[in-house]
Every structure is written in C-alpha cells, then in structure tokens.
Write an enzyme that holds these catalytic residues in place. Sequence first.
Site, PDB file in Angstrom:
ATOM      1  N   PHE A 125      33.097  12.471   3.829  1.00 37.22           N
ATOM      2  CA  PHE A 125      32.308  11.777   4.830  1.00 37.22           C
ATOM      3  C   PHE A 125      30.834  11.956   4.507  1.00 37.22           C
ATOM      4  O   PHE A 125      30.450  12.901   3.804  1.00 37.22           O
ATOM      5  CB  PHE A 125      32.620  12.329   6.232  1.00 37.22           C
ATOM      6  CG  PHE A 125      33.165  11.290   7.172  1.00 37.22           C
ATOM      7  CD1 PHE A 125      34.473  10.862   7.062  1.00 37.22           C
ATOM      8  CD2 PHE A 125      32.356  10.710   8.145  1.00 37.22           C
ATOM      9  CE1 PHE A 125      34.973   9.888   7.911  1.00 37.22           C
ATOM     10  CE2 PHE A 125      32.847   9.732   8.999  1.00 37.22           C
ATOM     11  CZ  PHE A 125      34.157   9.312   8.887  1.00 37.22           C
ATOM     12  N   GLN A 162      21.027   7.607  16.927  1.00 35.58           N
ATOM     13  CA  GLN A 162      21.557   7.339  15.594  1.00 35.58           C
ATOM     14  C   GLN A 162      22.016   5.892  15.441  1.00 35.58           C
ATOM     15  O   GLN A 162      22.758   5.380  16.282  1.00 35.58           O
ATOM     16  CB  GLN A 162      22.757   8.254  15.333  1.00 35.58           C
ATOM     17  CG  GLN A 162      23.432   7.960  13.988  1.00 35.58           C
ATOM     18  CD  GLN A 162      24.411   9.042  13.619  1.00 35.58           C
ATOM     19  OE1 GLN A 162      25.538   9.051  14.074  1.00 35.58           O
ATOM     20  NE2 GLN A 162      23.970   9.976  12.810  1.00 35.58           N
ATOM     21  N   LEU A 187      32.090  -0.782  15.355  1.00 37.29           N
ATOM     22  CA  LEU A 187      32.106   0.215  14.299  1.00 37.29           C
ATOM     23  C   LEU A 187      33.040  -0.129  13.140  1.00 37.29           C
ATOM     24  O   LEU A 187      34.194  -0.486  13.341  1.00 37.29           O
ATOM     25  CB  LEU A 187      32.539   1.550  14.927  1.00 37.29           C
ATOM     26  CG  LEU A 187      32.562   2.779  14.041  1.00 37.29           C
ATOM     27  CD1 LEU A 187      31.161   3.084  13.551  1.00 37.29           C
ATOM     28  CD2 LEU A 187      33.105   3.960  14.835  1.00 37.29           C
ATOM     29  N   GLU A 239      32.807   5.146   8.871  1.00 40.52           N
ATOM     30  CA  GLU A 239      32.310   5.765   7.654  1.00 40.52           C
ATOM     31  C   GLU A 239      33.479   6.208   6.771  1.00 40.52           C
ATOM     32  O   GLU A 239      33.334   6.404   5.571  1.00 40.52           O
ATOM     33  CB  GLU A 239      31.448   6.977   8.048  1.00 40.52           C
ATOM     34  CG  GLU A 239      30.623   7.547   6.945  1.00 40.52           C
ATOM     35  CD  GLU A 239      29.574   8.515   7.497  1.00 40.52           C
ATOM     36  OE1 GLU A 239      28.825   8.123   8.403  1.00 40.52           O
ATOM     37  OE2 GLU A 239      29.536   9.647   7.028  1.00 40.52           O
ATOM     38  N   ARG A 297      23.800   9.249   7.660  1.00 38.84           N
ATOM     39  CA  ARG A 297      23.645   7.945   8.311  1.00 38.84           C
ATOM     40  C   ARG A 297      22.201   7.481   8.458  1.00 38.84           C
ATOM     41  O   ARG A 297      21.914   6.300   8.318  1.00 38.84           O
ATOM     42  CB  ARG A 297      24.310   7.998   9.689  1.00 38.84           C
ATOM     43  CG  ARG A 297      25.798   8.064   9.568  1.00 38.84           C
ATOM     44  CD  ARG A 297      26.475   8.235  10.907  1.00 38.84           C
ATOM     45  NE  ARG A 297      27.919   8.258  10.712  1.00 38.84           N
ATOM     46  CZ  ARG A 297      28.788   8.536  11.664  1.00 38.84           C
ATOM     47  NH1 ARG A 297      28.368   8.826  12.883  1.00 38.84           N
ATOM     48  NH2 ARG A 297      30.091   8.531  11.410  1.00 38.84           N
ATOM     49  N   ARG A 345      22.972  13.245  13.377  1.00 36.44           N
ATOM     50  CA  ARG A 345      24.308  13.824  13.358  1.00 36.44           C
ATOM     51  C   ARG A 345      25.059  13.399  12.108  1.00 36.44           C
ATOM     52  O   ARG A 345      24.926  12.269  11.645  1.00 36.44           O
ATOM     53  CB  ARG A 345      25.085  13.338  14.591  1.00 36.44           C
ATOM     54  CG  ARG A 345      26.525  13.767  14.596  1.00 36.44           C
ATOM     55  CD  ARG A 345      27.228  13.410  15.881  1.00 36.44           C
ATOM     56  NE  ARG A 345      27.499  11.996  16.041  1.00 36.44           N
ATOM     57  CZ  ARG A 345      28.466  11.335  15.417  1.00 36.44           C
ATOM     58  NH1 ARG A 345      29.230  11.940  14.538  1.00 36.44           N
ATOM     59  NH2 ARG A 345      28.655  10.047  15.663  1.00 36.44           N
TER      60      ARG A 345
END
Lengths: 292, 573, 315
Positions: free
Chosen positions: B121, B234, B246, B249, B280, B388
């Site tokens: 990730f 974010q 979304l 990721e 991100r 984050r």
Amino acid sequence: MRYAFFPGCVAKGTCPELYQSTYKVAEKLGMELVELTEATCCGAGVMQAKNTELTDAYTARTFALAEEKGLDTVVTICSTCQGYMDPANKTLKEDSEHLARINSHLSDGGHQYKGGVQVKHLMWVLSEGQELENLKGKVQKNLNGLKVAPFYGCQILRPTYALGYEDPEKPSSMERIIAALGGQAVDYRCKTRCCGFPIILENEKAALRMTGRSLLDAKENDAQCVVTPCPLCHLNLDIYQKKAEKEIGAKLNMPVLHLSQLVGLALGISAKELQLPKHFVSSSQVVSAVGA
Amino acid sequence: MAMEEEVFSHDLLIVGAGLAGMRAAIAAGEGLDVAIVSKLHPVRSHSGAAQGGIAASLGNSDEEDSWETHMFDTVKGSDYLGDQDAIEMMVKDAPGVIYELEHMGCVFTRMDDGRVAQRRFGGHSKPRACFAADWTGHTILQVLYEQIMKRRVRVYEEWYMVSLIVRDNVCRGIVAYDIDQGKLCVIRAKAVLFATGGYGRAFKITSNAHANSGDGIIATYRAGIPLEDMEFVQFHPTGLWRQGILVSEGARGEGAYILNNDGERFMTNYAPEMMELAPRDLTSRAIQTEINEGRGIGGQDYVYIDLRHLGKERILERLPQIHDLAYDFTGVDCFEEPIPIQPTAHYSMGGIPCTMEGQVTCDPGNTPIKGFFAAGECSCVSVHGANRLGTNSLLEAVVFGRRAGTAASEYAKGEVLPELPDDANQPAREEIEWVLNNQGSESVMAIKDDLQTSMMENCGIFRTEEQLKSQLATISKLRERFSKVKIDDKGRRFNTDLIGALELSRLLEFSDIIVTGAVARQECRGSHYRTDHPKRDDENWLKHTLAYRTDDGPRLEYKPVTITTYQPEERKY
Amino acid sequence: MAEVRFNIYRLNPETGGDGRFQEYKVECEKGDTVLDCLNKIKGEQDGTVTYRMSCRSAICGSCAMRICGHTRLACSTQVSGLLEIYEEITLEPLQNFPVIKDLVVDMKAYWEKIEAIMPYMVPDAGEPVPEKERLQSPEQFDTVFEVATCIRCSACVSDCTSLEADDKFLAPAALAKSFRFAGDSRDAADKERLTELVKEGGIWDCVRCYECTQVCPKDVRPAEHIIQLREKALNNQMEKSVGARHVLGFMESVGHSGQLDEGKLPMFAVKNIGAKISMVPIGIKMFLKGKLPLKHKPIPGAEDVQRIYKKLEGE
C-alpha cells in the site's frame, strides 16, 4: 430440421397432453423430433440440492446420447429442464477438467460428452429466425386477437448468468410467438413470477397464494387464457386453480394452455388431438374463440 | 411543532456506529449499560466503503516487517506531525486487533498456507495491508455488527445527535432527534464516546457519504471544545472521474499504473522509487499537476488508472468491487479499458483532540473534559498528522475504538449519572424549531452546492492565501444565505429535509474552521500544500492547530507535537 | 439527455390514507443515476419527497427501492439504462415491508429475521483460541466471501416470491446470512443453526424462483446459498421435513428408473396423514383425466443410470 428431443418426466407423466401436442405441432411444422428415450431426468433442481455431480453426470449423458445420434440441438419443452440443463451444459463446456471428470463417470456405460450440444426450449426455437417465419406461414386458424397472457415463470428466465437467453425484466419470445399466431399478448406484472409449484407439498397455502395471485393478475388484465412453456407451472395453474381460488377468495376460471397447445390450435390441430380436455379448467371458450 | 421530551439514561453512550463506535461498544464489555446512537443503521456506516485493507505488521508476506518499520512509515507519512507516542501504541496494538477481528469471524483473503494475506500500500515500505479482496471495511463492519447483535447492545438507529451537553468540563449526555418519530430526546450518560466520522462532504468531489457531515465534530466545537488540525484534509489520488467514488489504493497495491494523456507513468517524475505507491498527498499532487499542466486525458481534468495488465483473474480475485463500480458508474470495463480518475476528498486528519485512551482534551495542556471520549475519524489523537497512510484508518478506528471504549467504560464504572442542566436541550430545540419555521427563500441544495464547489476550487490540493481568504468571504456569504434557508417539509415523521438543513449548517461551520486553519498555516505539510509557501517549516509550524469557537469565528491556538523516536527529515519516496 | 418523467409513490404518515403517485419531470444528463435525479427533485422541486440514502456508491445499502417494478439501488442505477426499456421511471418503496413515508420502509422485521439465525460466528468451544489467526485456505475463504459481500439492502427480500405469499418465510437475506456461517470453516454451530433452518419458514420454503439472485446488486446469489444449506441439512441427516423427503424420494425414483415417479413422490414426501388424505381428491381427478399413469416404467437402459447413481450416491 432434425432435433434431439428431451420431453422430461412431466410430459411423459402427469402432462401427457403436452407430449402429444408437441409431436402434433412438430409434424405440422416439419420439424423432426428424435426422442432421447434413454435420457434421464434433469434433476429439476431438487436432486441438485443433494448431489450436483450426479445431476451433471446425468445431464452430460443426455447430451452424449444426442451427439451419438449426430444431433447438436436438444429441444426441451419444460422450463425446469431448460433451467437446469442449460447452465450445467455451460459449465461442462467451459471447464474442461470438470467435463473430463464427469465423462469418467459415463465411460463404463459407453458414453462420452464432447461438449458439442446446445440445449434449447421449444419456445426459443419457435420464437426466432426461420422457425418463426415457418410458423407464421403455417397458421391456419388465426387466433383473431385472442388475449393471451404469457406466463414465463422462473426457471427459463432466471438467473441471467446461468441462462441469459433473454432479459427476465422484459422477455419477448412468447410474445413473438403469440403475435405470429395472430393473438394479442397481455402484459401483466406476474408473468415472470413463480407459480408456487416447488413448495406445493411443503407449504401449500403459500404456493396457492402464488398461483392465485398470478392468475388473478392475468384475469384483471383481461386475459382470455394463460399460456406457459412449463408443465410444472401448468400443474399448479391448472390443477390447483380451484384450491387457489379458495385461498385468495376470488373466482379465476382461467384456462391454462401449454405453449404447444396454443401453437397447435393456430396450426389447425383439433382440441381433441391436443388433449385439451385433460385440463381441469375447461379451455372450451378459447377453442370456440379461435374457431377450432 | 411541539416537541415532546423524553429522557433516557445509560452508563456509556456511543455516538456513531462505524468501526470505531461498534468496536468501542464491544470493548465496553459486560456489566455496563451501553447504548449506541447512530443517524444511520449501523451497517450503513461509511466505514463499509473502505476497500483496500487494514495495516498490521503481521509479517505474513514479509517476515522482516516489524512494528518499528510500520511506525517509521506512519511518522514519515504524517510529515512528522503525527504524535509518535500514539503512533507507537497503534502499530504495536495492530496485530492483536487483527487477530481479534479474525477470531470474531471476519473474512480475510488468505495465502496458500492459510494465513491472512498481505499486500502493498502507498507509503508503506512492507506489504502489511490485510484485506478481504477490496471489501475490507465492509467485512469488518459486518462482523462488528454481528457482535453488537450477539451482545444485544441497544442501538438508537436513525437518531440524529444534535448537541452535546457539557458543563464545568464534565460531559453529561447528548440531545438527539429521533428521525422516524420526530422527537427530541435527552440521553443522559456517565460517559459519552463520539465516533461520528469525518468531514469530507465539504468538497464537491469526494469519496465520502452524504451522511459524513461532521455532526460530532461540530457538536463538540459548539460545546466549547477546540478542534485540532482541521486544515488537513486528505485527497485520495484515485476517485472515479466526476463521481469521486473511491478506487482503492489496493489497485495500485496490486500493481495498477497511473497514466497521463501521453500514456506515461508520470509518477516516475514525482516518486521514482515508490512510483504509484507513493503516499497519497504526493500522488494526488502529482495527478493534479499533470491535469493543471494540460496532460490530463484529452486535456480534461482526469487521468487514467490502468488495471488491464493485472489480468481478469487477478482483478476478479483481488479487486472485484473496483471492477463493478467502474462499470456501474462510468461504464468502463476495466478488463478492457483504463479507468478515468481524479483526486477526491477522502479523509479528515483533523478532529476532536484526544489522548491515546480517547479522553477528549480542551487546550494545549491537554486538560480533560471528564466523561467525554472520541475515537476514529472524528478524533485527532493524532496518529495521521498531516497525511494518513492508506490502511491506517481502519486500523486507527479499531485500535482506538477499542482503547477508548475500554477507558470510557472504566470511567463510567466509577461515576454516578451527572446532573443535567435545566436547559440541556435548549440549543437543539431552538435550532430545529428555527429550521422548521424559518421563512426564507434559500434552498439547502443550492447553498451546499456552492459551498462544495468553492471549497474544491479554493481549499483543495493546492492552496494560496488569496484563494483561502476569498473562500472565507464566500463561506461568510453562504452562512448569510443559510440564515434565509427554507425547507418544504414541515412534518414530524422522517423529515429528511430538516436533517439536510441541520447537516448543511455543520458543513458551513467546519468549512470555516478548515479554511481558517489553512490561511494561518504558512507552510507545506502533508495534505496542506501552500503554493505561496512551498516548503515545510518545522521551525514555525511543527505544531498542532487548535481552533476554538468564538462569536467572531475560529480563534487559533497551537500545541506541540510529541516526538519520541524519529526526528523530522525531508520526505522522499 | 432530456426531460424524464418520474412517477413517485407518496405516503405521508401524518395525513394518513393510501399512497398515491406523484409525477415529477427532471432534466437528466448522461450518467445520471436514479439517486441523482431524486436529489434534484428533492433539492429543486419538492423537499418533502422522502427516501434513504448515504454512500451513493452502492455499498451502504440504504437506497434500495422498487424502480420500474424491480428492486435496485437508486445510486447505481443509470437512468439511461432504464429508458432503454421504460418510457417513464416509477419509484416505489421496497415490497414486503410496511411503509413509513414515501420510499422509506420499516426494516424491523428484516432485522428480526437476521437476529433469529444466530448471526455471528460460533467457533468450536472445545478448541483453544489460537494466539494468531485461525487458518483458512483460499478456497474456504472463497466459499463464504460471496455471501460476506451482502450489503443488507433488502432488494432480495423485497422481490422474494415466497415471502410475499407467507410472511413467516425467513427470506433470502437471512438465509444467505446463515450460509455466511454455516459455510465458514471456522464455525462449529452447523447442527444448531440447521436445526432451526429446516423448520417451517426455513430453507425448504424457498421456491427457487431466483428473483433474489437476479435482483441482488452485489451478486451475492442468495438462492444458490439456500440450496447449499439444503445440501448441508441433508448431509447432516436432517431428513424429516417435507422438503428433505421430497429430495430423497426424488433421488430414489430417478436413481432407480431414470425418471421421476410423479404419482409416488408426493405420498412419500408428505408424512402427515391429514395432508396425505387432502391430496386424494386431486389424485383421483388426475387419474380420471388420464394424468396419473398407473404404472411407472423405467427408461430403456436404466441399468446405466443405476450404475452412475451407485457410483456417485451409493446405495
């Protein structure tokens, strides 16, 4: 055209009129039906709850019998047969390991399914292309705008991923046939709902409510008769109609015909030959409306 | 409309039923009267929309992973604004909470040997995302609700929390509106725990649910408690174009590429080592830069995420939801075509200031508000600092939901029900009556739309003082317009028109806080990027913002960052 | 695109009375979903139109409603797709639920049925809780993952034929949820769960109409999982219900003669004497109509069928 013919248990049992009228219709249309007399029951979704390996083996064996006769299309006249044999065939064709394993169960009986068969309900056969044109040309007793409620039921439509012949939200094959015969297809919500047959023994009251609700819906939309491609739907819609009337507290008196019988009437076959008198609910009004 | 009053009471009252709220309720254990208030049925909570994974250094895919590495990655990802004592706590708790979820029955994608599979990730140097295909949040949410059913926890579902009752630094309960019945009720409690989610709905393009309107954050703020680091919002790099929905990721974790109009994997120019798996903030800026410089697809405001080379089988196994979402919402079949994406407002790093035990605090000296706890996205512990890392949010929700639930129940056990002030429900009652009776001409939808569009333009990925100041003026105008708002539905039962207006009032208020914090912070850190102050400034800005409510708008104070192990360094990926 | 007509079911609990349909016209753009249009109606034309919604990305399950006669999520249903089949868009609340207001229904009964099936994992109490994860193969994960993706939107329950006919039926969502645990290698409460599921209103009351599988927006395929539960019940020797006896009688008949003995099966499946007797009049009438063959004949070459049966099912 020559077709392998898989009548299924019900047409050879409690709906002999379907068996006979299908042959009469085929004869009129010049379709040659080669019956797979050694074929077994499809399992009807009942045996599938216990042993799919077994039902797949039986189904593959049926297809192998067709291949052995040099035929590539197996015609069914029962939605349930279609609804379980068609998806089984897809898996057998797509998954070679599965096919090999299933064939290993057949080899001792001298059968092997090569994967070269399609299975097609008579309704689908008649509703498209050449066969539909052929049918139109052979109509002798035009249905004269008879209001026919097509009752598809479940197994021939859903689920799409397993069948996918037509959109269960807007099926049209029976409508095309009815139009070809000069009838008028009635549109009503319950035409793709369940007739209740699968739980007639388990929960009769609920099954009868389903039967009654569907027939009432057809009646309220001015149908003069209901036609179905499935002998199991026929059992509930016809034989249990009186009981359904009591359950829902409404008079129905709705003649229910097998698709082959409706086609037969339009082709000029007599009500007697189509064995319409075998029905519990009289079809005499339909017969006189058509002038057969 | 006359509003009846009813008073309920519980030992521990949890507001919000996502991962943090339900995990807190489970942690509270037996022998305590616990209840949950939620504006939605628990399984409708937006935790369920989290897709890609939950981080823990189980070491299943890479034995060399450790909590220390996880900690460093998180500290670095936070652009050094995260409090390191809290981060250390979180990453050490991580494996344990994953095993707990697994034991409760949560499904996880497995390795051939039967252990929980882990994938890569963004910003994580090791593969440590545990996942259930791309349904991770959903499967955890379901399993927690199963435990809530098993424990027969009382849930006030579809109750809208309007205000928090705090007097003399002691929390005494909440005022909530039963949406179905249209009744305003006071719920008294020895301890109140907020797990009310984030504030991403201030933006036009967002992955957030309509329900994410920052209700808990604003109730806290209106009760006189400051909010921390609200300027940090974010933007997730890959939201479906125009929809903001979304695209996990996890897609890049599985190897998807991001491509510009020239078909170039442009991340090579921004993060040559980690490429698409950069954190991100950096990746979103890269995409926005490509778009701004005309290299979006066909010159438009999107680029592509390309999954095709992963193959149909891998996509169906690991990313089935992405496939369906792309198809249902943009008509793109990702087996055959790349998916159009743009950055989407996703996660709120800021929120209610609290300790590692979820104890809410109200000043730079961390003075506690007794009996008031917070966990999950609405809180600011702070473990995410300025940015984050993906998969750390589900982790935070579960770890701190559990910790705060335990702490709140311990507190409640030693307390008696606090006295309620006479006018406990007055602000809530007045607010609702005002909305119902206000005679104006402005519509909720129009104001909301103008707010979201302007926030996107002026307070998005790239910010300048000029834009931010003009946005403050815009918000002030929008609030003026809101004073003339009129709703059509004056009814009592299930009045979603009313709820929509209450939510908008909160969106307007927290947008003001976000922008005020952003104007003040003259540096670039994590998600906060000021083109007019293009450097991180540790000397002046390595500190948390605290925003207090005053009649003249937010007043800002600051508090230090806790640094234990890792000194700030330049971030490179 | 163009102006689209929406026919929306309206019911105000405060004024009472029957529901009615109200027409709205919406200017639709390409890519608009039904939810987008509902939001336009609520925001621009009539704020009293009431419905649930939250995530607008097909995961929270709030916005399921009957759209042109079939239950779907408003948020993931494209208007353009509907217009290929329908001239106008009809929106009604979920069926099989009491309506609270407009498109909002009371889901209480839904959750009561979920709660009735022991909706949580019950690991083997005799096994110590492992320090780390319980091991599960990728195949074991696959077995339950599909049902684990149920978003509890109730589309399946809304379109369930059996439930419409009998509100005691547990309905597809709760039954699929049962399989979520019954199919999980880590769960040890099969017997307890299945004992409840084979009772009236349980797995044998499903008609296999596949409406649930068809309407499920997440392809959870509840009907298929109900069939898997039947298989589990039979494998656990739970053979007393009519449904189970129906399967066993069917198997025996086909395995022996190659096709179904329709005359014999009902009498075998139904054990209750009263119920048996109630079937007699229809039986007699069928016989008189020539619809009940007296003698059930095996198909030609039935030995091969018996051989396969023996191999795959045993004696």
